[in-house]
Design a protein around this motif. Structure first.
Motif, PDB file in Angstrom:
ATOM      1  N   SER A 104       0.838  -1.210   0.000  1.00  0.00           N
ATOM      2  CA  SER A 104       0.000   0.000   0.000  1.00  0.00           C
ATOM      3  C   SER A 104       0.866   1.251   0.000  1.00  0.00           C
ATOM      4  O   SER A 104       2.054   1.218   0.353  1.00  0.00           O
ATOM      5  N   GLY A 105       0.221   2.359  -0.357  1.00  0.00           N
ATOM      6  CA  GLY A 105       0.907   3.640  -0.305  1.00  0.00           C
ATOM      7  C   GLY A 105       1.254   4.011   1.118  1.00  0.00           C
ATOM      8  O   GLY A 105       2.306   4.594   1.390  1.00  0.00           O
ATOM      9  N   THR A 106       0.371   3.675   2.026  1.00  0.00           N
ATOM     10  CA  THR A 106       0.634   3.969   3.435  1.00  0.00           C
ATOM     11  C   THR A 106       1.901   3.257   3.893  1.00  0.00           C
ATOM     12  O   THR A 106       2.777   3.860   4.540  1.00  0.00           O
ATOM     13  N   ASP A 143       5.598  11.976  -1.012  1.00  0.00           N
ATOM     14  CA  ASP A 143       4.429  11.096  -1.091  1.00  0.00           C
ATOM     15  C   ASP A 143       3.877  11.283  -2.497  1.00  0.00           C
ATOM     16  O   ASP A 143       3.090  12.181  -2.758  1.00  0.00           O
ATOM     17  N   GLU A 174       3.796  16.260  -0.667  1.00  0.00           N
ATOM     18  CA  GLU A 174       2.844  15.400  -1.401  1.00  0.00           C
ATOM     19  C   GLU A 174       2.678  15.899  -2.839  1.00  0.00           C
ATOM     20  O   GLU A 174       2.424  17.081  -3.042  1.00  0.00           O
ATOM     21  N   ALA A 190       1.918   9.358  -4.341  1.00  0.00           N
ATOM     22  CA  ALA A 190       0.826   8.434  -4.680  1.00  0.00           C
ATOM     23  C   ALA A 190       0.276   8.754  -6.069  1.00  0.00           C
ATOM     24  O   ALA A 190      -0.036   7.856  -6.845  1.00  0.00           O
ATOM     25  N   ARG A 191       0.176  10.053  -6.362  1.00  0.00           N
ATOM     26  CA  ARG A 191      -0.345  10.471  -7.682  1.00  0.00           C
ATOM     27  C   ARG A 191       0.692  11.304  -8.446  1.00  0.00           C
ATOM     28  O   ARG A 191       0.324  12.241  -9.158  1.00  0.00           O
ATOM     29  N   LYS A 195      -5.119   3.402  -7.472  1.00  0.00           N
ATOM     30  CA  LYS A 195      -5.662   4.756  -7.691  1.00  0.00           C
ATOM     31  C   LYS A 195      -5.788   5.017  -9.196  1.00  0.00           C
ATOM     32  O   LYS A 195      -6.219   4.134  -9.922  1.00  0.00           O
ATOM     33  N   HIS A 238      -1.203  13.581   3.683  1.00  0.00           N
ATOM     34  CA  HIS A 238      -1.717  12.225   3.909  1.00  0.00           C
ATOM     35  C   HIS A 238      -0.933  11.525   5.011  1.00  0.00           C
ATOM     36  O   HIS A 238      -1.510  10.859   5.866  1.00  0.00           O
ATOM     37  N   ASN A 272      -3.448  15.730  -2.398  1.00  0.00           N
ATOM     38  CA  ASN A 272      -4.809  15.193  -2.296  1.00  0.00           C
ATOM     39  C   ASN A 272      -5.796  16.224  -1.756  1.00  0.00           C
ATOM     40  O   ASN A 272      -6.740  16.625  -2.449  1.00  0.00           O
TER      41      ASN A 272
END
Ligand SMILES: Cc1ncc(COP(=O)(O)O)c(C=O)c1O
Length: 322
Positions: free
Chosen positions: A42-44, A150, A120, A152-153, A181, A68, A124
């Motif tokens: 996971s991203g976490t 971070d 990030e 994630a995106r 995602k 996040h 987000n």
């Protein structure tokens, strides 16, 4: 993607022996110009491994109040990593490098020394906003500390601004990226960095229960997503823009913030709250996420087509005008 998963060659990744995972890790590390990467569930987990790499227990991480890693990871930095966090105010992607640098506390007794800074990309709670490359460069120069992204995106920032992934790689000591995602893999993230950090990351991942066995089937999904679903993110961005423009008349969307695949609805000043709006929309097959009592998030992704956007516009227009 399902076919690629079914056909994937696998091995035991706890011992680093899964060829499909190895290939994915190598290609992602190369894309970001780093030595190594580690596949995570996971991203976490990818974020938290990076924080444990950069910040010793009792040390301090600086991050945005709406990051996040601070807000949505169930206190993992403190609960698992022993990391204390100090935050700058919620500014989304509009970072002020000098303000952040001024927060850094040097090593010394008895104040907690700052060990690293997390940023990030895209942001987000900033509505998918992209942190400007010049701002990131200024932050790196001003901070003189390890930086974590971070990401994630981060693919969305890459597509929106055309910044090469390796350029982001140069700026950050560690990055986390997500294959789920917007990219559409069912699961999977990677943490990226130097070979020595990734060797340590493997230990931390195992400690946190993230060692996976014949996981090439998931890495194959991620590899497929990277090959087929990155450039098409531009379609998601265009659909998010169309959605935002259609809803802007209700006074709930800041159009200037809509750069990628996120549209935030700020319901302050309306009679609605985000949970009620989400429940009403879900009853009409439109899904949105209540992020804060006054803030709802719409996301476009590869399962949302033009007809889906039309439907969302119709239903949300109906709900927002009441
Ligand atoms: C910016 C950001 N970072 C990290 C994550 C964590 O990803 P995961 O849900 O895979 O743990 C998310 C999830 O939405 C996210 O939006």
């Amino acid at each position: 993607m399902r076919r690629a998963m079914a056909e994937a060659e696998v091995g035991d990744d706890v011992f680093g022996d899964d060829p499909t995972v190895q290939a994915l890790e190598a290609s992602v590390a190369t894309a970001f110009g780093h030595e190594a990467a580690l596949f995570c569930p996971s991203g976490t987990m990818a974020n938290q491994i990076a924080l444990q790499l950069l910040v010793p227990p009792g040390g301090e991480l600086l991050a945005g109040a709406d990051a996040h890693v601070v807000t949505y990871e169930m206190g993992a930095a403190a609960a698992i990593g022993g990391v204390s966090t100090r935050t700058w105010p919620s500014v989304g992607a509009a970072l002020d490098p000098d303000q952040i640098a001024a927060m850094i506390r040097p090593a010394g007794f008895p104040s907690v020394p700052t060990s690293a800074i997390a940023v990030e990309q895209t942001h987000n709670l900033g509505g998918g906003a992209v942190v400007d490359l010049g701002v990131l460069r200024a932050l790196k120069a001003a901070a003189g500390l390890p930086l974590h992204c971070d990401g994630a995106r981060i693919w969305h920032a890459h597509v929106a601004d055309g910044v090469p992934l390796a350029e982001y790689g140069r700026l950050f000591d560690t990055l986390s990226v997500c294959l789920s995602k917007g990219l559409g893999a069912p699961v999977g993230s990677l943490v990226i960095g130097s070979a020595s950090r990734m060797a340590q990351a493997r230990v931390i991942r195992k400690r946190m229960g993230g060692g996976m066995r014949q996981v090439g089937i998931l890495a194959a999904a991620g590899a497929y997503a990277l090959q087929h679903h990155v450039t098409r993110l531009a379609d998601d961005h265009a659909r998010a823009r169309r959605l935002a423009e259609a809803l802007a008349g209700f006074g709930v969307v800041d159009l200037s913030a809509v750069r990628t695949n996120v549209v935030l609805l700020d319901l302050t000043g309306t009679e609605l709250d985000a949970r009620a709006l989400a429940a009403a929309a879900a009853g009409r097959d439109v899904l949105l996420a209540p992020m804060l009592p006054h803030l709802a998030r719409l996301i476009t992704h590869l399962d949302v087509d033009d007809a889906g956007v039309d439907r969302a516009i119709e239903v949300l227009s109906d709900l927002l005008k009441t």
